[in-house]
Design a protein around this motif. Structure first.
Motif, short mmCIF file in Angstrom:
data_model
loop_
_atom_site.label_atom_id
_atom_site.label_comp_id
_atom_site.label_asym_id
_atom_site.label_seq_id
_atom_site.Cartn_x
_atom_site.Cartn_y
_atom_site.Cartn_z
N ASP A 1 -2.91 2.51 -3.91
CA ASP A 1 -3.32 3.66 -2.93
C ASP A 1 -5.03 3.27 -2.67
O ASP A 1 -5.61 4.00 -3.57
CB ASP A 1 -3.09 4.94 -3.62
CG ASP A 1 -3.44 6.04 -2.48
OD1 ASP A 1 -3.85 5.62 -1.28
OD2 ASP A 1 -3.36 7.25 -2.95
N VAL A 2 -5.31 2.91 -1.89
CA VAL A 2 -6.71 2.25 -1.64
C VAL A 2 -7.62 3.70 -1.30
O VAL A 2 -8.64 3.75 -2.01
CB VAL A 2 -6.89 1.23 -0.41
CG1 VAL A 2 -8.28 0.91 -0.12
CG2 VAL A 2 -5.90 0.23 -0.91
N ARG A 3 -7.23 4.39 -0.80
CA ARG A 3 -7.92 5.66 -0.58
C ARG A 3 -8.01 6.83 -1.64
O ARG A 3 -8.87 7.37 -1.59
CB ARG A 3 -7.48 6.56 0.83
CG ARG A 3 -7.55 5.56 2.01
CD ARG A 3 -6.91 6.37 3.14
NE ARG A 3 -6.77 5.56 4.31
CZ ARG A 3 -6.33 5.82 5.51
NH1 ARG A 3 -5.50 7.05 5.34
NH2 ARG A 3 -6.20 4.95 6.25
N ASP B 1 0.79 -0.91 0.06
CA ASP B 1 -0.03 0.12 0.12
C ASP B 1 1.05 1.18 0.13
O ASP B 1 2.11 1.20 0.03
CB ASP B 1 -0.95 -0.03 1.12
CG ASP B 1 -0.35 0.04 2.58
OD1 ASP B 1 0.93 -0.03 2.60
OD2 ASP B 1 -0.76 -0.05 3.47
N ARG B 2 0.51 2.35 0.11
CA ARG B 2 0.90 3.45 0.02
C ARG B 2 2.00 3.88 1.34
O ARG B 2 2.99 4.40 0.98
CB ARG B 2 0.27 4.92 -0.30
CG ARG B 2 -0.81 4.96 1.26
CD ARG B 2 -1.63 6.21 1.09
NE ARG B 2 -2.69 6.41 2.21
CZ ARG B 2 -2.40 6.97 3.20
NH1 ARG B 2 -1.18 7.63 3.25
NH2 ARG B 2 -3.22 7.09 4.16
N THR B 3 1.78 2.95 2.33
CA THR B 3 2.66 3.24 3.45
C THR B 3 3.96 2.33 3.41
O THR B 3 4.97 2.36 4.06
CB THR B 3 1.99 3.20 4.68
OG1 THR B 3 1.50 1.49 4.75
CG2 THR B 3 0.85 4.15 4.82
N GLY B 4 3.77 1.19 2.31
CA GLY B 4 4.75 0.40 2.14
C GLY B 4 4.65 -0.94 2.84
O GLY B 4 5.48 -1.89 2.67
N ALA B 5 3.50 -1.06 3.42
CA ALA B 5 3.24 -2.37 4.23
C ALA B 5 2.58 -3.30 3.11
O ALA B 5 2.01 -2.96 2.25
CB ALA B 5 2.10 -1.88 5.25
#
Length: 118
Positions: free
Chosen positions: A89-91, A12-16
């Motif tokens: 980027d899910v959001r 995801d966008r945070t890298g997780a």
């Protein structure tokens, strides 16, 4: 108990790690962690077909996450399988939808104000 080989990792966008791609399809990382914890499935990952490591579900503050180490370092080697792929980027899809609604409403209200002013 099924044994699944992870081919790619989606972050995801945070890298997780958000999802894993296996030969059987795309599996959510949370669901894969639950399967590992319950003993329903074994996941394996590695840089090639000869070097494979078992993927573990490690508990953390934000919830369990998937961890694999095939090179002997302390870092999570699952992130190596995400190279070259775009992060999702899910959001952003939700933001785009709300932005289009806001723009539509503002245009509608602008037309109404122009109509009332005339």
């Amino acid at each position: 108990m099924s044994e699944l080989t992870i081919e790619f990792v989606v972050r995801d966008r945070t890298g997780a790690v958000a999802a894993v791609v296996t030969s059987h399809g795309v599996i959510d990382a949370g669901f894969a962690s639950e399967q590992i914890a319950r003993g329903e499935a074994l996941y394996y990952a590695g840089p090639d077909s000869y070097v494979r490591a078992r993927v573990r579900s490690i508990p953390a503050l934000g919830g369990p996450y998937l961890y694999a180490n095939w090179d002997g370092t302390r870092r999570n080697n699952l992130h190596d399988l995400a190279r070259g792929l775009k992060r999702i980027d899910v959001r952003s899809a939700a933001r785009r939808e709300t932005r289009s609604r806001i723009e539509w409403v503002s245009r509608l209200m602008g037309r109404a104000k122009a109509y009332l002013a005339a």
